[in-house]
Design a protein around this motif. Structure first.
Motif, PDB file in Angstrom:
ATOM      1  N   ARG A   1      91.704  15.750  71.886  1.00 35.43           N
ATOM      2  CA  ARG A   1      91.566  17.428  72.322  1.00 35.43           C
ATOM      3  C   ARG A   1      90.432  17.821  71.482  1.00 35.43           C
TER       4      ARG A   1
ATOM      5  N   ALA B   1      98.789  14.289  68.561  1.00 29.79           N
ATOM      6  CA  ALA B   1      99.821  13.615  68.969  1.00 29.79           C
ATOM      7  C   ALA B   1      99.918  13.010  70.558  1.00 29.79           C
ATOM      8  N   ASN B   2      99.218  14.139  71.260  1.00 31.46           N
ATOM      9  CA  ASN B   2      99.164  13.937  72.775  1.00 31.46           C
ATOM     10  C   ASN B   2      97.902  13.389  73.215  1.00 31.46           C
ATOM     11  N   GLY B   3      96.960  12.833  72.207  1.00 28.20           N
ATOM     12  CA  GLY B   3      95.617  12.386  72.787  1.00 28.20           C
ATOM     13  C   GLY B   3      94.526  13.211  72.037  1.00 28.20           C
TER      14      GLY B   3
ATOM     15  N   PRO C   1      93.706  14.156  79.065  1.00 26.15           N
ATOM     16  CA  PRO C   1      94.670  12.947  79.605  1.00 26.15           C
ATOM     17  C   PRO C   1      94.159  11.496  79.214  1.00 26.15           C
TER      18      PRO C   1
ATOM     19  N   THR D   1      93.129  21.966  75.137  1.00 24.12           N
ATOM     20  CA  THR D   1      94.332  21.132  75.350  1.00 24.12           C
ATOM     21  C   THR D   1      93.934  19.666  75.357  1.00 24.12           C
ATOM     22  N   ALA D   2      95.034  18.848  75.090  1.00 23.50           N
ATOM     23  CA  ALA D   2      94.688  17.363  75.123  1.00 23.50           C
ATOM     24  C   ALA D   2      94.101  16.901  76.177  1.00 23.50           C
TER      25      ALA D   2
END
Length: 315
Positions: A30, A26-28, A43, A40-41
């Motif tokens: 990873r 959902a956040n990119g 950026p 962690t995702a």
């Protein structure tokens, strides 16, 4: 353009630290590999995924630029045609070598990776126009002609995933050129091709992001795990003199504009390159090129000494 669709490139990307396949959350993107610090995702800068191992990079996660870099033609191309030819003549050496590189690639639809491709380099535009090529490009800033942001010391692509690599005017801007060339060797398929252009006798450009210069022998040894297909000066002593005069005037006047103006007035100095024999040009070149084919065998220390082609005699 022959650029591969960004979504397709996204599916090819791997973790720059452990080279594991990435998952799209959902956040990119990873990394899901157990124990990898990149869990962690990663950026994103607009539509560009940022695949950087920040722990070992000069890039800073907190200060990543989201500003889109220079466009595909570059600032010099915006000048009127007569001034453009004076300030930045066409790089015929690159055009000739790119033609040779493309002819030597296997078909169909070979993949070419552009390292440091925020702009279309002088003399290499043919690769972006060729419908038979699949071009993937990245840089440390977002650009209309790149599909992702990465540090060339850790290229986020699988091993043996591309057929050719173009790295023009980039290796002087990386902290460890040897590590970058090792990454180029890794991502190339067996027998893959590399084309590189790197400064020899040029003043500092790009300020704090300019680190290294290479002699012809040093440049060849950098690519010691490649078979040489062609190598030599991109531009010779006349061009090198023009660089020096430009920067001398900058220093005397404290004005970059005055240096550029002098460079325009003395553009004829480039013509002196044609009068200098190849052996002397090898020792005094402004920049050098190398076109080579990937191999496992490495040049020895004795072979690099025997490689020298300049005009000077051994001490």
């Amino acid at each position: 353009m022959a650029l591969v669709d960004p979504e397709r490139v996204r599916r090819l990307l791997v973790c720059p630290r452990c080279r594991s396949t990435l998952v799209d959350g959902a956040n990119g993107l990873r990394c899901d590999a157990p124990g990898c610090p990149c869990r962690t995702a990663f950026p994103e800068a607009g539509r560009w995924p940022v695949l950087v191992d920040f722990e070992g990079s000069i890039l800073d996660r907190e200060n990543m630029s989201t500003r889109v870099g220079a466009d595909a033609v570059g600032p010099a191309q915006r000048l009127p045609a007569p001034l453009r030819r004076i300030w930045k003549p066409a790089n015929r050496v690159a055009a000739r070598n790119i033609e040779l590189l493309v002819r030597s690639l296997p078909g169909p639809a070979p993949t070419l990776l552009v390292v440091g491709g925020a702009t279309v380099g002088n003399g290499v535009a043919a690769v972006y126009r060729d419908p038979s090529l699949q071009v993937i490009a990245f840089d440390i800033v977002p650009s209309p002609v790149t599909q992702f942001i990465a540090d060339a010391h850790h290229i986020p692509l699988p091993t043996a995933s591309v057929d050719a690599v173009l790295v023009q005017a980039v290796l002087e801007h990386v902290l460890d050129p040897g590590a970058v060339v090792a990454e180029i060797h890794r991502v190339l398929r067996d027998g893959g091709l590399v084309y590189a252009e790197t400064p020899f006798l040029q003043q500092v450009h790009a300020g704090a992001h300019d680190f290294t210069r290479f002699t012809a022998s040093g440049h060849r040894y950098l690519f010691r795990r490649f078979e040489e297909l062609a190598a030599g000066p991109v531009a010779g002593p006349g061009t090198q003199l023009l660089w020096s005069v430009d920067h001398l005037i900058r220093g005397l006047t404290r004005s970059a504009l005055a240096g550029r103006a002098t460079r325009g007035l003395l553009c004829w100095l480039r013509a002196l390159d044609q009068a200098v024999p190849a052996t002397y040009a090898q020792d005094d070149a402004s920049a050098l090129y190398f076109l080579g084919r990937r191999r496992e065998q490495e040049m020895t220390a004795q072979e690099i000494i025997a490689y020298y082609r300049g005009a000077q005699t051994s001490p």
